[in-house]
Design an enzyme around this catalytic site. Structure first.
Site: not given
Length: 326
Positions: A54, A130
């Site tokens: 990401c 994340c």
């Protein structure tokens, strides 16, 4: 523009209050320098980690004293709000711990610390990746301080990075609980509950091991072992009749008929053969037979002879057996 407008109300509601607060006001965002380390007689450690999937990245700063205790820590995050919030909590969990203990902090520890209540995830599953940076950057910092490689901290193959669930744990749980679906694996271990990259190919990140493949492999191993065990038990006469394969059941019935029933039938010029064996919906095992020779037209074939055959099979093989002449 409000965050609700940017993210959509439903998605924003999936984040805990702790996450949203740390997104806007991270407590430990900042930089530590060599000057800070010298002033406190500590060693400065600066570690970087980036998630290729990401583009998020985090830089972790530690001040470690002579007793290996992390006396101060800061972070810089280059990524989304979730990455900022999780990095902030990760730093908080490190503070005051020895380096050797900090390396035990998992991504799930970070996520759980961000929850408003123990049973509600702090972030939507698709954003759990994340938080995955937490463990990796801690491991890198600890390796730098202790003079070890990052691999030295890994005792096992990790399948689910989000929940830090190992390959051996997943295999053991499948075997111990006879699990048959990926959903059951997730319920027992939390593996695959978050970003779902480890569930099957095509997820957020490419993985070396996937739950669907692990499950298939372990189930295949279990089936092979069960078959081998059944064959061994069958050979020694220990296998329960209901657990035999259809071929084994037919052989068992035929052997018993040969030994205790057929000689009597043949004395009167008759015989019999096994046509089929079926498991009925009501829990019985139905054996279908056909009388041969003199027995085919004998009236006792539906009464006394049938009762005798059924009794022999029930007593020696399984009490749920029923015999039906065709």
């Amino acid at each position: 523009m409000a965050k609700n407008d940017l993210l959509g109300g439903a998605l924003w509601d999936a984040y805990s209050k702790k996450v949203s607060e740390r997104m806007d006001n991270p407590t430990h965002l900042g930089v530590l320098t060599q000057k800070d380390a010298d002033a406190r007689g500590a060693k400065l450690i600066v570690a970087d980690y980036g998630a290729e999937s990401c583009g998020d990245a985090v830089r972790l700063y530690w001040l470690v004293d002579s007793n290996d205790v992390i006396i101060d820590a800061k972070f810089k995050s280059f990524g989304c709000g979730t990455a900022i919030a999780s990095s902030d909590m990760m730093v908080e969990l490190c503070l005051g711990k020895k380096v050797q203990d900090a390396v035990k902090i998992t991504n799930l520890d970070v996520e759980c610390a961000l929850r408003d209540d123990p049973d509600t995830p702090a972030v939507p599953g698709q954003k759990m990746h994340c938080s995955v940076m937490a463990y990796d950057v801690i491991k890198k910092a600890a390796g730098m301080y202790l003079g070890k490689s990052e691999e030295d901290f890994e005792d096992e193959i990790i399948v689910c990075e989000c929940a830090r669930v190992s390959l051996s744990t997943i295999k053991e749980v499948i075997r111990l609980n006879d699990l048959k679906t990926v959903e059951e694996i997730t319920n027992y271990t939390k593996a695959g509950a978050f970003c779902k990259s480890c569930v099957k190919p095509g997820g957020h990140e490419k993985r070396e091991y996937y739950l669907v493949d692990i499950l298939a492999d372990v189930r295949a191993e279990m089936d092979r072992e069960a078959l081998k065990d059944n064959v061994a038990k069958s050979a020694s006469g220990e296998l329960a009749f209901k657990d035999m394969t259809m071929v084994q059941k037919v052989k068992a019935v035929d052997s018993l008929i040969d030994a205790q029933v057929r000689p009597m039938l043949m004395m009167d010029g008759g015989n019999m053969e096994i046509l089929d064996i079926k498991d009925s919906s009501d829990g019985h095992i139905d054996v279908y037979i056909r009388y041969l020779g003199a027995c085919s037209g004998c009236a006792s074939g539906a009464t006394g002879t049938l009762f005798a055959i059924e009794s022999v099979l029930q007593e020696n093989l399984d009490p749920s057996i029923r015999v039906f002449p065709i």
